[in-house]
Design a protein around this motif. Structure first.
Motif, short mmCIF file in Angstrom:
data_model
loop_
_atom_site.label_atom_id
_atom_site.label_comp_id
_atom_site.label_asym_id
_atom_site.label_seq_id
_atom_site.Cartn_x
_atom_site.Cartn_y
_atom_site.Cartn_z
N THR A 22 0.85 -1.19 0.00
CA THR A 22 0.00 0.00 0.00
C THR A 22 0.89 1.24 0.00
O THR A 22 2.07 1.17 0.36
CB THR A 22 -0.90 0.05 1.26
OG1 THR A 22 -0.07 0.17 2.41
CG2 THR A 22 -1.80 -1.16 1.36
N TYR A 24 -0.01 5.84 0.36
CA TYR A 24 -1.11 6.80 0.47
C TYR A 24 -0.67 8.23 0.16
O TYR A 24 -1.45 9.16 0.29
CB TYR A 24 -1.72 6.76 1.88
CG TYR A 24 -1.94 5.34 2.40
CD1 TYR A 24 -3.08 4.63 2.05
CD2 TYR A 24 -0.97 4.72 3.20
CE1 TYR A 24 -3.27 3.33 2.48
CE2 TYR A 24 -1.16 3.42 3.65
CZ TYR A 24 -2.30 2.73 3.28
OH TYR A 24 -2.48 1.44 3.72
N LEU A 41 -1.28 -0.40 -3.96
CA LEU A 41 -2.71 -0.24 -3.66
C LEU A 41 -2.88 0.97 -2.75
O LEU A 41 -2.27 1.04 -1.68
CB LEU A 41 -3.24 -1.49 -2.93
CG LEU A 41 -4.68 -1.32 -2.39
CD1 LEU A 41 -5.69 -1.22 -3.53
CD2 LEU A 41 -5.04 -2.46 -1.45
N GLY A 43 -5.04 1.75 -0.51
CA GLY A 43 -6.09 1.01 0.18
C GLY A 43 -6.96 1.93 1.02
O GLY A 43 -6.50 2.98 1.48
N ASP A 44 -8.21 1.49 1.23
CA ASP A 44 -9.03 2.28 2.15
C ASP A 44 -8.56 2.04 3.59
O ASP A 44 -9.07 2.65 4.53
CB ASP A 44 -10.53 2.01 1.96
CG ASP A 44 -10.92 0.57 2.22
OD1 ASP A 44 -10.02 -0.28 2.42
OD2 ASP A 44 -12.14 0.28 2.22
N SER A 45 -7.54 1.17 3.75
CA SER A 45 -6.86 1.05 5.04
C SER A 45 -6.26 2.40 5.44
O SER A 45 -5.84 2.58 6.58
CB SER A 45 -5.74 0.00 4.96
OG SER A 45 -4.89 0.25 3.86
N ASP A 83 -8.65 1.81 -4.06
CA ASP A 83 -9.81 1.15 -3.46
C ASP A 83 -11.08 1.96 -3.63
O ASP A 83 -11.06 3.19 -3.47
CB ASP A 83 -9.58 0.99 -1.94
CG ASP A 83 -9.34 -0.45 -1.53
OD1 ASP A 83 -9.66 -1.37 -2.31
OD2 ASP A 83 -8.82 -0.64 -0.41
N LYS A 113 -10.18 -1.31 -6.96
CA LYS A 113 -10.43 -2.56 -6.22
C LYS A 113 -11.73 -2.41 -5.45
O LYS A 113 -12.01 -1.33 -4.92
CB LYS A 113 -9.29 -2.87 -5.25
CG LYS A 113 -9.57 -4.12 -4.38
CD LYS A 113 -8.34 -4.62 -3.65
CE LYS A 113 -8.05 -3.92 -2.36
NZ LYS A 113 -9.14 -3.95 -1.36
N HIS A 137 -11.70 -8.58 -4.19
CA HIS A 137 -11.16 -8.77 -2.83
C HIS A 137 -12.11 -9.70 -2.08
O HIS A 137 -13.27 -9.36 -1.88
CB HIS A 137 -11.06 -7.38 -2.16
CG HIS A 137 -10.42 -7.38 -0.80
ND1 HIS A 137 -9.91 -6.24 -0.22
CD2 HIS A 137 -10.21 -8.36 0.12
CE1 HIS A 137 -9.40 -6.50 0.96
NE2 HIS A 137 -9.58 -7.79 1.20
N VAL A 180 -7.64 -10.18 -4.51
CA VAL A 180 -6.96 -10.21 -3.21
C VAL A 180 -7.66 -11.24 -2.34
O VAL A 180 -8.89 -11.30 -2.29
CB VAL A 180 -7.02 -8.82 -2.53
CG1 VAL A 180 -6.57 -8.90 -1.07
CG2 VAL A 180 -6.16 -7.81 -3.29
N GLU A 182 -7.75 -12.20 1.55
CA GLU A 182 -7.29 -11.69 2.85
C GLU A 182 -7.75 -12.62 3.97
O GLU A 182 -8.94 -12.96 4.06
CB GLU A 182 -7.84 -10.27 3.08
CG GLU A 182 -7.42 -9.71 4.44
CD GLU A 182 -7.63 -8.20 4.58
OE1 GLU A 182 -8.03 -7.53 3.61
OE2 GLU A 182 -7.38 -7.71 5.70
N ILE A 213 0.65 -8.90 -0.71
CA ILE A 213 0.50 -7.47 -0.42
C ILE A 213 0.53 -7.27 1.09
O ILE A 213 0.08 -8.15 1.84
CB ILE A 213 -0.82 -6.89 -1.02
CG1 ILE A 213 -0.90 -5.38 -0.75
CG2 ILE A 213 -2.06 -7.59 -0.47
CD1 ILE A 213 -1.95 -4.66 -1.60
N VAL A 215 0.29 -3.85 4.16
CA VAL A 215 0.17 -2.42 4.46
C VAL A 215 1.57 -1.95 4.89
O VAL A 215 2.18 -2.56 5.77
CB VAL A 215 -0.86 -2.20 5.60
CG1 VAL A 215 -0.83 -0.77 6.13
CG2 VAL A 215 -2.27 -2.57 5.10
#
Ligand code: KIV
Length: 275
Positions: A22, A24, A41, A43-45, A83, A113, A137, A180, A182, A213, A215
């Motif tokens: 990831t 950002y 990615l 990610g919305d993380s 994401d 994604k 995902h 993905v 997870e 992948i 984070v």
């Protein structure tokens, strides 16, 4: 050379492991990209690790576009996947296509994604038909955390494992270029990987996936709210940052920083004229 979804397809055909992390923001994306990663990615993380939310539910389209565009500016060679946040694709196919389009046009994504299997197959098909590559995902899909009742390994019962295998085939058929997996038992992830022609990207899904992948804050020891079992730490950057911040505070307090070499010069006559 710019990596594309074709790179992902070829990697599966060649048995070459795919690497994703990831990112950002611009600086981190440039570092990750420069290291030679295949895909980033956004990610919305980011809701957890950048914005301090306890889950990803509150992340908005504006958040994803803002961070995604910064990453796209920093990532020159790798594939950038952004994401789709919670409720940006679930309500209707039209809204899903519209929002995927915004992530491409405003976020400059190379692909989007989204989370889910058969329940979002129509969205995957419509977005793909619009010329936008989709990464699916499955397994532990964090946007469904309230439905799952916690961050738990998925696909452990016979029924759940069968459903996951089916969902994987459905998203492939709907047009996803990768999926993905997870928090899925390793043996099940291996079965899914074997049964699909598109690459699987694992996170907590064992070593038989076509790629992995993580984070990046987890890998660098920069996020301590919780660390999942599947993470391997490659550096203690969080501790190094804290030590550096402490040293800076101490230097400023003691007068050791800034030193003369950090200042700018002015002719003495100019200063004298000010008295
Ligand atoms: O949001 C995210 O970072 C993700 C990865 C954990 C796969 O979806």
């Amino acid at each position: 050379m710019k990596k594309t979804t074709a790179t992902f397809k070829q990697a599966k055909a060649d048995g070459k492991k795919l690497t994703m992390l990831t990112a950002y923001d611009y600086s981190t994306a440039a570092l990750v990209d420069g290291a030679g990663i295949d895909g980033i990615l956004v990610g919305d993380s980011l809701g957890n690790v950048m914005l301090g939310y306890e889950d990803t539910i509150s992340v908005t389209m504006e958040d994803m576009i803002h961070h995604g565009a910064a990453v796209a500016r920093g990532a020159k060679d790798c594939l950038v996947v952004i994401d789709m946040p919670f409720m940006s694709y679930q309500e209707s196919i039209e809204e899903a296509v519209h929002n995927a389009g915004r992530l491409m046009k405003e976020g400059r994504a190379n692909a989007v994604k989204l989370e889910g299997g058969a329940s979002v197959a129509a969205q995957i098909k419509a977005i793909t038909d619009a010329g936008i590559p989709v990464m699916a995902h499955l397994g532990l899909t964090p946007q469904s955390i309230n439905a799952f009742g916690g961050y738990k390994v998925q696909g452990k019962t016979e029924a759940a494992a069968k459903k996951l295998l089916e969902d994987a085939k459905v998203v492939e058929e709907a047009g996803a270029f990768a999926v993905v997996l997870e928090c899925v038992p390793s043996a099940l992830a291996a079965m899914v990987t074997k049964s699909l022609s598109i690459p699987t990207i694992g996170i907590g899904a064992g070593s038989d996936c076509d790629g992995q992948i993580l984070v990046y804050q987890d890998l660098l020891g920069m996020f301590s709210d919780f660390t999942p079992k599947f993470v391997r730490r490659y550096a203690e950057i969080g501790a190094a940052m804290k030590d550096a911040f402490k040293a800076y505070i101490a230097d400023v307090q003691s007068g050791a920083f800034p030193a003369p070499e950090h200042g700018y010069k002015i002719a003495d006559e100019v200063i004298e004229k000010l008295y």
